[in-house]
Design an enzyme around this catalytic site. Structure first.
Site, PDB file in Angstrom:
ATOM      1  N   GLU A 256       1.097  -1.258   0.068  1.00 44.75           N
ATOM      2  CA  GLU A 256      -0.069  -0.150   0.013  1.00 44.75           C
ATOM      3  C   GLU A 256       1.005   1.135  -0.094  1.00 44.75           C
ATOM      4  OE1 GLU A 256      -3.047  -0.343  -0.328  1.00 44.75           O
ATOM      5  OE2 GLU A 256      -3.351  -2.584   0.208  1.00 44.75           O
ATOM      6  N   CYS A 290      -1.978   9.075   2.883  1.00 45.46           N
ATOM      7  CA  CYS A 290      -1.839   8.687   1.432  1.00 45.46           C
ATOM      8  C   CYS A 290      -3.138   8.894   0.594  1.00 45.46           C
ATOM      9  CB  CYS A 290      -1.746   7.207   1.402  1.00 45.46           C
ATOM     10  SG  CYS A 290      -2.739   6.212   2.396  1.00 45.46           S
TER      11      CYS A 290
HETATM   12  P1  NAD Z   1       9.020   4.458   3.974  1.00 44.19           P
HETATM   13  O1  NAD Z   1       8.855   3.786   2.892  1.00 44.19           O
HETATM   14  O2  NAD Z   1      10.061   5.199   4.145  1.00 44.19           O
HETATM   15  O3  NAD Z   1       8.900   3.551   5.162  1.00 44.19           O
HETATM   16  C1  NAD Z   1       7.715   2.726   5.577  1.00 44.19           C
HETATM   17  C2  NAD Z   1       8.297   1.588   6.638  1.00 44.19           C
HETATM   18  O4  NAD Z   1       9.205   0.809   5.819  1.00 44.19           O
HETATM   19  C3  NAD Z   1       9.103   2.154   7.662  1.00 44.19           C
HETATM   20  O5  NAD Z   1       8.651   1.329   8.682  1.00 44.19           O
HETATM   21  C4  NAD Z   1      10.369   2.036   7.525  1.00 44.19           C
HETATM   22  O6  NAD Z   1      11.115   1.934   8.683  1.00 44.19           O
HETATM   23  C5  NAD Z   1      10.389   0.852   6.522  1.00 44.19           C
HETATM   24  N1  NAD Z   1      11.465   0.690   5.715  1.00 44.19           N
HETATM   25  C6  NAD Z   1      12.455   1.436   5.299  1.00 44.19           C
HETATM   26  N2  NAD Z   1      13.224   0.801   4.410  1.00 44.19           N
HETATM   27  C7  NAD Z   1      13.252  -0.159   4.447  1.00 44.19           C
HETATM   28  C8  NAD Z   1      13.449  -1.425   3.698  1.00 44.19           C
HETATM   29  N3  NAD Z   1      14.565  -1.324   2.884  1.00 44.19           N
HETATM   30  N4  NAD Z   1      13.003  -2.738   4.073  1.00 44.19           N
HETATM   31  C9  NAD Z   1      11.926  -3.134   4.805  1.00 44.19           C
HETATM   32  N5  NAD Z   1      11.384  -1.783   5.272  1.00 44.19           N
HETATM   33  C10 NAD Z   1      12.132  -0.462   5.219  1.00 44.19           C
HETATM   34  O7  NAD Z   1       7.820   5.325   4.011  1.00 44.19           O
HETATM   35  P2  NAD Z   1       7.382   6.506   4.932  1.00 44.19           P
HETATM   36  O8  NAD Z   1       7.889   7.772   4.329  1.00 44.19           O
HETATM   37  O9  NAD Z   1       7.716   6.366   6.335  1.00 44.19           O
HETATM   38  O10 NAD Z   1       5.698   6.682   4.740  1.00 44.19           O
HETATM   39  C11 NAD Z   1       4.972   7.551   3.844  1.00 44.19           C
HETATM   40  C12 NAD Z   1       4.786   6.920   2.501  1.00 44.19           C
HETATM   41  O11 NAD Z   1       3.649   5.796   2.842  1.00 44.19           O
HETATM   42  C13 NAD Z   1       4.140   7.961   1.525  1.00 44.19           C
HETATM   43  O12 NAD Z   1       4.147   7.611   0.387  1.00 44.19           O
HETATM   44  C14 NAD Z   1       2.417   7.440   1.887  1.00 44.19           C
HETATM   45  O13 NAD Z   1       1.492   7.675   0.861  1.00 44.19           O
HETATM   46  C15 NAD Z   1       2.641   5.931   1.898  1.00 44.19           C
HETATM   47  N6  NAD Z   1       1.426   5.482   2.703  1.00 44.19           N
HETATM   48  C16 NAD Z   1       0.804   4.694   2.138  1.00 44.19           C
HETATM   49  C17 NAD Z   1      -0.636   4.207   2.653  1.00 44.19           C
HETATM   50  C18 NAD Z   1      -1.554   3.360   1.996  1.00 44.19           C
HETATM   51  O14 NAD Z   1      -2.452   2.863   2.429  1.00 44.19           O
HETATM   52  N7  NAD Z   1      -1.470   3.216   0.500  1.00 44.19           N
HETATM   53  C19 NAD Z   1      -0.655   4.589   3.740  1.00 44.19           C
HETATM   54  C20 NAD Z   1       0.026   5.398   4.743  1.00 44.19           C
HETATM   55  C21 NAD Z   1       1.248   5.853   4.170  1.00 44.19           C
END
Ligand code: NAD
Length: 519
Positions: A256, A290
């Protein structure tokens, strides 16, 4: 309008929540209160060995849990539902402390899990029960579809809805009979831990959900390395890496991801309602949602009227660091994110966009406050035109007819959410049906589609793979076994019958089966 800071609320004791994380408490990282930047808790930093141990413990606990009936498992979630409503103030406190969002949004985030839980309390038994299928040869064969839990689900969640997103997939995964290893974002681990502590209080077996976290690059990839199913919510860039590794390991994943969501306002829309709803749809959760709107397309004839009314209303928004319901908008989650949002606006202005209202950080309100901002004159080549800003910033664009509105709205690599406004339901539906997106909300700009828990919620194009909510949101955490039974041996030619004669009879049978609509 900016409100004074009220006396702060008594701080909840966060130590028991930090203690739920695996890892050595002597090697811990700080979680800070966003409104002040002051440390509020130290959370153990998990290493690769801790993640492996978490999966081992979760796997051991999963077998007994899966053997319990669905009804028995659901009892835990019925009690959890009651506990969440009872502890709503504590939940909002913890969410606010580590995200800096406005109290109203923390409250609405809290509501998500009871809504979701209610849905599956009602429907999980039906969704998970074995399904009978007509057999391959009617009357002689029968088939039964069984559903088995996949095992241990790795959930990786972001900081923007740290209570709801940590468990909106974990709950159906658990109901389906799985264990969970959860890795929340390091800025917001305590909200996830609070949800887990309420599940423990509701009777969830202790080892069934394991919490791991670090403020570095170890735990996220390690979770992907061990999981039987990867449930990821976050950015497109990380999602690509997670999906690639899950694919190499041949384990399923659901992603997501982000959005650049458009709102389309037709000339006959009720502008009072559009303006009121757009304030929430754009600036709710400080734009860190999001599903929130980052592009507003307004039909030429009403563009100026909408712009002036919207800008006037945004200029009156109440922005403050308050632990009560007075503020309409709170802070951004981190200083790094504030810098990203500010950079998007600075880039747009440097390339000729106009700031109609807002456009500045507000260090006088707290370290990560940014004004609600409306831009005009945004064009191709500006970062804010195509990249997800994920902050309190929106661009206004005029359009001349429905065809142009659809083309502009679809001109994005993302396809997560959209909003269409018209007093003509047919005109709105005709546009909605052409949008390349996972959700469309007609005459609403809040996440109405996502809140419809019986319907699938996911992203089209680069906004994700797979869905949450609905029947699929539960079934995805299972794998099917189709058990086919033959009541009498009729397959293949009987002994001594030439295959050509058998083939002729099979062709005739297939022909009458179609005519009788048996297959
Ligand atoms: P991010 O991808 O930086 O981090 C998300 C999670 O992934 C965190 O827990 C982070 O520590 C972890 N992570 C980071 N690197 C990783 C790796 N290499 N392997 C596995 N896990 C890893 O995202 P963010 O900036 O924290 O969140 C914001 C983003 O999330 C925005 O793009 C937003 O639109 C999206 N989002 C989408 C939804 C949805 O339902 N579609 C909901 C909420 C947020």
């Amino acid at each position: 309008m900016h409100l004074p800071r009220p006396p702060s609320r008594p701080r909840p004791d966060l130590t028991p929540l930090a203690a739920l994380f695996r890892g050595d408490p002597r090697d811990a990282f700080d979680v800070v209160e966003v409104y002040t930047g002051a440390p509020i808790a130290q959370v153990p930093r998990a290493g690769a060995a801790d993640v492996a141990a978490a999966f081992g413990a979760a796997r051991a606990a999963q077998h007994a849990w899966a053997e319990r009936s669905v009804q028995d498992r659901l009892r835990v979630f019925r009690r959890f539902h009651r506990l969440v409503l009872k502890r709503h103030a504590l939940i909002s406190d913890v969410i606010q402390l580590e995200t800096g969002k406005a109290r109203r949004m923390a409250f609405e985030e809290m509501c998500d899990l009871p809504i979701l839980t209610s849905h599956y309390l009602r429907h999980a038994e039906r969704i998970l029960r074995p399904v009978r299928h007509a057999g391959a040869v009617p009357g002689v064969t029968a088939a039964l579809e069984l559903r088995h839990p996949v095992g241990v689900v790795g959930v990786i969640s972001p900081w923007n809805f740290p209570f709801a997103i940590a468990f909106c997939d974990a709950i159906p995964a658990l109901i389906a009979g799985n264990a969970v290893v959860l890795k929340p974002d390091p800025h917001t681990p305590l909200s996830a831990a609070l949800a887990l502590s309420l599940l423990h209080e509701a009777g969830l077996p202790r080892d069934l959900v394991q919490l791991v976290c670090d403020d570095g690059p170890v735990t996220g990839p390690a979770v992907v390395e061990h999981a039987d199913f990867v449930m990821f919510t976050g950015s497109l860039a990380t999602g690509r890496r997670v999906a690639a590794r899950a694919g190499e390991r041949m384990v399923p994943s659901c992603l997501e991801l982000g959005g650049k969501n458009p709102m389309i306002v037709l000339r006959d829309a009720d502008l009072d309602e559009v303006v009121a709803s757009a304030v929430l749809g754009v600036f709710g959760n400080t734009g860190q949602l999001c599903l929130h709107m980052e592009r507003i397309y307004v039909e030429d004839d009403v563009y100026e009227e909408f712009r002036d009314r919207f800008v006037e209303r945004v200029g009156r928004m109440r922005v403050a660091a308050r632990y009560d319901f007075e503020a309409e908008m709170g802070a951004l989650a981190t200083p790094e994110h504030l810098a990203r949002v500010a950079a998007h606006v600075e880039d747009a202005v440097a390339r000729g966009a106009r700031v109609l209202v807002g456009g500045r950080p507000r260090p006088d309100l707290g370290p990560t406050f940014y004004e609600p901002t409306v831009l005009e004159g945004v064009t191709e080549g500006m970062r804010v035109h195509r990249e997800e800003t994920f902050g309190p910033v929106v661009a206004l664009y005029p359009f001349s007819d429905a065809e142009e509105a659809v083309r502009l709205a679809n001109d994005s690599e993302y396809g997560l959410n959209a909003s269409v406004w018209s007093t003509d339901p047919d005109a709105a539906m005709a546009i909605a049906a052409q949008l390349e997106t996972g959700h469309v909300n007609i005459n609403d700009s809040a996440p109405l589609g996502y809140a419809t828990k019986s319907a699938p919620s996911g992203g089209a194009k680069s906004s994700g793979l797979g869905v949450r909510n609905g029947d699929q949101g539960l079934l995805k955490f299972t794998y099917p076994t189709t058990v086919a039974t033959l009541k009498k041996q009729v397959m293949g030619p009987p002994e001594g019958t030439p295959y050509a004669a058998y083939a002729k009879r099979t062709l005739a049978t297939l022909s009458w089966m179609r005519r009788l609509r048996l297959r």
